[in-house]
Design a protein around this motif. Structure first.
Motif, short mmCIF file in Angstrom:
data_model
loop_
_atom_site.label_atom_id
_atom_site.label_comp_id
_atom_site.label_asym_id
_atom_site.label_seq_id
_atom_site.Cartn_x
_atom_site.Cartn_y
_atom_site.Cartn_z
N ARG A 174 0.83 -1.20 0.00
CA ARG A 174 0.00 0.00 0.00
C ARG A 174 0.87 1.26 0.00
O ARG A 174 0.54 2.24 -0.68
CB ARG A 174 -0.93 -0.02 1.21
CG ARG A 174 -2.03 -1.07 1.12
CD ARG A 174 -3.10 -0.83 2.18
NE ARG A 174 -2.57 -1.00 3.53
CZ ARG A 174 -2.61 -2.16 4.19
NH1 ARG A 174 -3.16 -3.23 3.64
NH2 ARG A 174 -2.12 -2.24 5.43
N SER A 175 1.95 1.24 0.75
CA SER A 175 2.84 2.40 0.78
C SER A 175 3.46 2.65 -0.59
O SER A 175 3.54 3.79 -1.04
CB SER A 175 3.94 2.18 1.83
OG SER A 175 3.39 2.03 3.11
N MET A 176 3.88 1.58 -1.25
CA MET A 176 4.46 1.74 -2.59
C MET A 176 3.41 2.21 -3.59
O MET A 176 3.72 3.00 -4.50
CB MET A 176 5.08 0.41 -3.05
CG MET A 176 6.27 -0.02 -2.22
SD MET A 176 6.94 -1.61 -2.75
CE MET A 176 7.53 -1.19 -4.38
N ALA A 177 2.17 1.75 -3.43
CA ALA A 177 1.10 2.21 -4.32
C ALA A 177 0.84 3.70 -4.13
O ALA A 177 0.67 4.45 -5.11
CB ALA A 177 -0.17 1.41 -4.09
N ARG A 178 0.81 4.15 -2.86
CA ARG A 178 0.62 5.58 -2.61
C ARG A 178 1.80 6.40 -3.14
O ARG A 178 1.61 7.50 -3.69
CB ARG A 178 0.45 5.82 -1.11
CG ARG A 178 -0.88 5.33 -0.55
CD ARG A 178 -1.13 5.91 0.83
NE ARG A 178 -0.10 5.52 1.78
CZ ARG A 178 -0.19 4.43 2.57
NH1 ARG A 178 -1.25 3.64 2.49
NH2 ARG A 178 0.78 4.16 3.42
N GLN A 179 2.99 5.87 -3.00
CA GLN A 179 4.16 6.58 -3.52
C GLN A 179 4.11 6.70 -5.04
O GLN A 179 4.39 7.76 -5.60
CB GLN A 179 5.43 5.84 -3.11
CG GLN A 179 6.71 6.50 -3.61
CD GLN A 179 7.94 5.70 -3.22
OE1 GLN A 179 7.84 4.66 -2.58
NE2 GLN A 179 9.10 6.19 -3.61
N ALA A 180 3.73 5.61 -5.70
CA ALA A 180 3.63 5.66 -7.16
C ALA A 180 2.53 6.62 -7.61
O ALA A 180 2.69 7.36 -8.59
CB ALA A 180 3.36 4.25 -7.71
N GLU A 181 1.40 6.61 -6.88
CA GLU A 181 0.32 7.52 -7.22
C GLU A 181 0.74 8.98 -7.04
O GLU A 181 0.43 9.85 -7.88
CB GLU A 181 -0.90 7.21 -6.36
CG GLU A 181 -2.13 8.05 -6.70
CD GLU A 181 -3.32 7.68 -5.85
OE1 GLU A 181 -4.38 8.34 -5.99
OE2 GLU A 181 -3.20 6.74 -5.05
#
Length: 266
Positions: A174-181
């Motif tokens: 989830r953290s990586m998804a938020r970072q990519a977003e």
């Protein structure tokens, strides 16, 4: 007498056939035969094909020389940047010295498997998460060298090693998804800002041209009217630019020309 000779010949022939049947061995093309005579290594490694051993004295062990695919169970570890991951891999190896593979190690398959698991855990601890996700080729080469160094003494060579999958915790995903977003949103804002900057420069150039030629405002106004009329709306909104009003105001304030001529002097 002749009958006795025939009986002896038949017995000798039968014994010879039994001996050959007991001593005959067949080594396949992808195998090599290692002979142990009374527990000791006897002679060279037997090549593929038909071969003979001494019955009840020799023991022939066949070693597969094909490339073996060995899956490495998933290993859990902490990367150098303190992220818990589970990594699994696959090792491709083959035996190059059949005698060493039988004499120097008890079970070369189990030994290669344990060495691969230990090396994989060591690689996880020495690498960052970004390297595990995007720089696997370099990690594969390092892992291959770590496994191949002790395997050479066992008569085994490592053909290649591949990291199959890297499992991350759900919180990290989830953290990586938020970072990519957030990164995509940042790039979108930069692109929009750059477009606004380019548009403002062009509008400034157009305004400079129109200020030099006031008639251009009227032409632009007519183009706007044509564009609005093409939509077939019942209500027509006609905008008047401030520059046009100023132009009309200046035209009204200009002094009228002298239209009456003076009579000629006599």
């Amino acid at each position: 007498m002749l009958q006795e000779l025939l009986t002896v010949a038949v017995a000798a022939g039968t014994a010879g056939i039994v001996y050959v049947a007991a001593a005959a061995r067949v080594v396949k093309q992808y195998e090599r035969g290692v002979v142990f005579r009374l527990g000791r290594l006897a002679g060279d490694v037997r090549s593929p094909g038909f071969t003979l051993v001494v019955p009840f004295v020799d023991r022939l062990h066949k070693v597969n020389m094909q490339i073996v695919t060995l899956p490495v169970p998933a290993q859990e570890g902490i990367t150098r940047d303190n992220v818990t991951v589970r990594v699994d891999a696959v090792v491709y190896f083959k035996v190059v010295d059949a005698a060493y593979a039988l004499v120097r190690v008890e079970d070369y398959r189990f030994a290669v498997s344990q060495m691969a698991q230990t090396s994989l855990r060591s690689i996880i601890g020495k690498s960052d998460l970004d390297d595990l996700l995007s720089n696997r080729e370099k990690l594969n080469q390092g892992l291959e060298l770590m496994i191949d160094s002790p395997a050479v003494e066992w008569g085994v060579t490592i053909d290649r090693v591949e990291i199959k999958d890297v499992s991350l915790p759900e919180t990290m995903k989830r953290s990586m998804a938020r970072q990519a977003e957030a990164d995509r949103e940042r790039r979108a804002r930069i692109i929009n800002a750059d477009a606004e900057l380019q548009a403002s420069k062009k509008l400034a150039e157009a305004a400079g041209v129109m200020s030099e030629q006031p008639a251009a405002l009227q032409l632009r106004l007519l183009q706007t009217v044509v564009a609005v009329a093409a939509e077939k709306n019942s209500t027509l909104v006609l905008p008047f630019p401030v520059e046009l009003l100023r132009f009309l105001e200046r035209a009204q304030q200009a002094p009228p020309e002298q239209s009456i001529r003076r009579p000629p002097e006599t």
